[in-house]
Design a protein around this motif. Structure first.
Motif, PDB file in Angstrom:
ATOM      1  N   LYS A  40     -53.391  54.493 -32.224  1.00  0.00           N
ATOM      2  CA  LYS A  40     -51.926  54.551 -32.166  1.00  0.00           C
ATOM      3  C   LYS A  40     -51.462  55.956 -31.783  1.00  0.00           C
ATOM      4  N   SER A 100     -50.006  46.593 -26.334  1.00  0.00           N
ATOM      5  CA  SER A 100     -50.893  47.694 -26.735  1.00  0.00           C
ATOM      6  C   SER A 100     -51.275  47.572 -28.212  1.00  0.00           C
ATOM      7  N   GLU A 151     -52.165  56.404 -28.112  1.00  0.00           N
ATOM      8  CA  GLU A 151     -51.174  55.649 -27.351  1.00  0.00           C
ATOM      9  C   GLU A 151     -49.840  56.429 -27.256  1.00  0.00           C
TER      10      GLU A 151
END
Length: 189
Positions: free
Chosen positions: A182, A145, A185
């Motif tokens: 981020k 990721s 995520e």
């Protein structure tokens, strides 16, 4: 002795590298890694920091390495050493270039230097990209990721650079994208 080592190595880098800071990245990387002054991850981080801080990339990189190796005196030594060759060469060449710029040999030399600099910049890009898009030494973990976030930022930055957007805006958008992606995520996971 460390100051002399820093001075000689950064003087050589400044003397033999044409094309500015980007062309110096492979040489500085080789110097830093071969002397074990930093590891690869620290190297990538310091390139990113050097790129985002004001001033010429080569000066920022040499200052950072000198500081990491030998504190403030090391930073001063490395910075002075990397800048000194350019200063000397510009003083010597400025007048002569104006006189000889149409000389066939000078034109041929310049035509050879330009693509060499492009190659050095390309090598620096590939070297840094290889470290950004891998986890440890494992290429098999390339689609993480974090790497997907990095890839999105790389593509966005490249498109903006091609469209001649201001580099400061590109860096700020890259930082903002990193934070947003981020954060997104962490919410999803």
């Amino acid at each position: 002795m460390i100051y002399l080592n820093l001075f000689i190595n950064f003087f050589k880098i400044g003397l033999f590298t044409f094309g500015g800071g980007y062309a110096m990245i492979p040489m500085i990387q080789e110097l830093v890694l071969s002397n074990k002054w930093m590891d690869t991850k620290q190297m990538v981080d310091f390139i990113a920091i050097s790129e985002t801080t004001p001033g010429p990339l080569a000066i920022n990189m040499s200052t950072y390495v000198g500081y990491e190796v030998a504190g403030i005196p090391g930073a001063i030594c490395s910075t002075f050493a990397v800048a000194l060759p350019s200063f000397i060469v510009i003083i010597l060449v400025a007048g002569a270039y104006k006189k000889f710029k149409d000389n066939k040999v000078v034109v041929a030399v310049m035509n050879g230097i330009k693509p060499a600099v492009v190659g050095l910049v390309g090598a620096a890009v590939l070297s840094v990209a290889g470290n950004v898009f891998t986890v440890g030494n494992s290429v098999s973990k390339i689609l993480t990721s974090d790497n997907l976030i990095s890839l999105i930022i790389v593509i966005t930055s490249a498109v903006m650079a091609i469209k001649k957007k201001n580099p400061v805006i590109i860096i700020c958008i890259g930082a903002l994208l990193g934070i947003i992606l981020k954060f997104a995520e962490s919410i999803i996971m």
